[in-house]
Design a protein around this motif. Structure first.
Motif, mmCIF file in Angstrom:
data_model
loop_
_atom_site.group_PDB
_atom_site.id
_atom_site.type_symbol
_atom_site.label_atom_id
_atom_site.label_comp_id
_atom_site.label_asym_id
_atom_site.label_seq_id
_atom_site.Cartn_x
_atom_site.Cartn_y
_atom_site.Cartn_z
ATOM 1 N N UNK A 44 0.853 -1.184 0.000
ATOM 2 C CA UNK A 44 0.000 0.000 0.000
ATOM 3 C C UNK A 44 0.892 1.238 0.000
ATOM 4 N N UNK A 45 0.267 2.385 -0.060
ATOM 5 C CA UNK A 45 0.981 3.663 -0.065
ATOM 6 C C UNK A 45 0.975 4.240 1.341
ATOM 7 N N UNK A 46 2.172 4.560 1.857
ATOM 8 C CA UNK A 46 2.275 5.274 3.124
ATOM 9 C C UNK A 46 3.086 6.547 2.895
ATOM 10 N N UNK A 47 2.961 7.494 3.803
ATOM 11 C CA UNK A 47 3.612 8.790 3.634
ATOM 12 C C UNK A 47 4.970 8.833 4.318
ATOM 13 N N UNK A 48 5.701 9.885 4.060
ATOM 14 C CA UNK A 48 6.992 10.109 4.728
ATOM 15 C C UNK A 48 6.792 10.196 6.228
ATOM 16 N N UNK A 49 5.704 10.847 6.630
ATOM 17 C CA UNK A 49 5.397 10.969 8.058
ATOM 18 C C UNK A 49 5.146 9.597 8.687
ATOM 19 N N UNK A 50 4.514 8.714 7.921
ATOM 20 C CA UNK A 50 4.291 7.352 8.406
ATOM 21 C C UNK A 50 5.623 6.630 8.628
ATOM 22 N N UNK A 51 6.546 6.804 7.689
ATOM 23 C CA UNK A 51 7.852 6.155 7.793
ATOM 24 C C UNK A 51 8.587 6.650 9.034
ATOM 25 N N UNK A 52 8.530 7.951 9.255
ATOM 26 C CA UNK A 52 9.195 8.537 10.426
ATOM 27 C C UNK A 52 8.549 8.024 11.712
ATOM 28 N N UNK A 59 15.572 7.799 4.150
ATOM 29 C CA UNK A 59 16.524 7.721 3.055
ATOM 30 C C UNK A 59 16.680 6.286 2.554
ATOM 31 N N UNK A 60 16.367 5.312 3.409
ATOM 32 C CA UNK A 60 16.524 3.913 3.030
ATOM 33 C C UNK A 60 15.196 3.218 2.740
ATOM 34 N N UNK A 61 14.087 3.874 3.074
ATOM 35 C CA UNK A 61 12.768 3.286 2.815
ATOM 36 C C UNK A 61 12.439 3.405 1.323
ATOM 37 N N UNK A 62 12.001 2.326 0.725
ATOM 38 C CA UNK A 62 11.689 2.310 -0.708
ATOM 39 C C UNK A 62 10.411 3.105 -0.993
ATOM 40 N N UNK A 63 10.433 3.837 -2.117
ATOM 41 C CA UNK A 63 9.298 4.665 -2.518
ATOM 42 C C UNK A 63 8.651 4.101 -3.779
ATOM 43 N N UNK A 70 1.172 8.300 -7.430
ATOM 44 C CA UNK A 70 0.912 8.389 -5.994
ATOM 45 C C UNK A 70 1.506 9.647 -5.369
ATOM 46 N N UNK A 71 2.216 10.440 -6.154
ATOM 47 C CA UNK A 71 2.842 11.641 -5.630
ATOM 48 C C UNK A 71 4.285 11.388 -5.219
ATOM 49 N N UNK A 72 4.968 12.465 -4.815
ATOM 50 C CA UNK A 72 6.391 12.369 -4.468
ATOM 51 C C UNK A 72 6.614 11.921 -3.031
ATOM 52 N N UNK A 73 5.547 11.814 -2.272
ATOM 53 C CA UNK A 73 5.660 11.474 -0.851
ATOM 54 C C UNK A 73 5.062 10.087 -0.588
ATOM 55 N N UNK A 74 5.277 9.167 -1.539
ATOM 56 C CA UNK A 74 4.627 7.860 -1.473
ATOM 57 C C UNK A 74 5.662 6.761 -1.230
ATOM 58 N N UNK A 75 5.577 6.136 -0.084
ATOM 59 C CA UNK A 75 6.484 5.044 0.278
ATOM 60 C C UNK A 75 5.719 3.720 0.281
#
Length: 220
Positions: A44-52, A59-63, A70-75
């Protein structure tokens, strides 16, 4: 996604109910389909804030690539419970080895490759850790029967459960097709990929283009 708790009574008798739960039936295409439905491991799509919030390095989480819209903030993320159900299903399939694997491994379990055995070991250990992490301290009682000399445990007790159907409904609506996931390629901006151990590479029959590609750092 808001997941509420709900009271639910366990169906935990030794003998099957009437009608029996499909998840206790002998293997068939219908039973396999039922298990596949509740082990939807699509990403699924999660945000940068979710990763944090997950305490992971962005920097190491795959996007997801921008081409998917999905936009530029899609992990890339996955809901853990579906992996757990997938692991339980792997143990179910192993319990019915002849039905699921005899055509592929006619020599039986001893004929299975290392990856098959390691996957089962991984699943058992993962499920154990989750049971211990979410240690259920609800109490069950016992009752006397005309069959056994000791009281019979009554496992059919009430629990406060997350609404799994609501989670599954959300996953069904929001999961990204796995074809998109397996079509992904390492983006240049990611930097050097994580180096895996030699044992991991041999497990996946990875050879690389150079002899030094087989060297690893023992990450997994």
């Amino acid at each position: 996604m808001e997941v509420r708790l709900q009271a639910k009574r366990m169906q935990a008798t030794l003998l099957e109910a009437d009608p029996p739960s499909i998840y206790r039936m002998d293997p068939s295409s219908e039973v396999d389909a039922a298990w596949m439905r509740i082990s939807d491991t699509r990403p699924m799509v999660i945000s940068k804030e979710d990763v944090i919030a997950l305490k992971k390095d962005v920097k190491r989480a795959a996007k997801w690539p921008s081409r998917l819209g999905f936009g530029s903030n899609a992990y890339i993320g996955r809901i853990d419970v579906f992996h757990q159900v997938h692991c339980l299903d792997a143990l179910r399939r192993e319990a019915h080895f002849d039905y699921h694997y005899a055509h592929k491994y006619p020599g039986g379990r001893n004929d299975t490759p290392p990856l098959h055995k390691l996957h089962l070991s991984h699943c058992i250990h993962l499920l154990l850790q989750n049971l211990m992490c979410n240690a259920n301290v609800d109490i069950y009682t016992h009752f006397w029967t005309d069959t056994l000399s000791a009281p019979q445990p009554d496992f059919n007790i009430m629990h406060q459960c997350r609404n799994f159907d609501a989670i599954l409904e959300w996953q069904t609506a929001n999961g990204v097709p796995e074809g998109e996931f397996f079509a992904l390629e390492l983006p240049a901006e990611y930097g050097p990929p994580v180096k895996m151990s030699r044992e991991y590479k041999e497990l996946w029959n990875f050879t690389g283009d150079r002899p030094e590609d087989l060297k690893g750092e023992g990450v997994a």
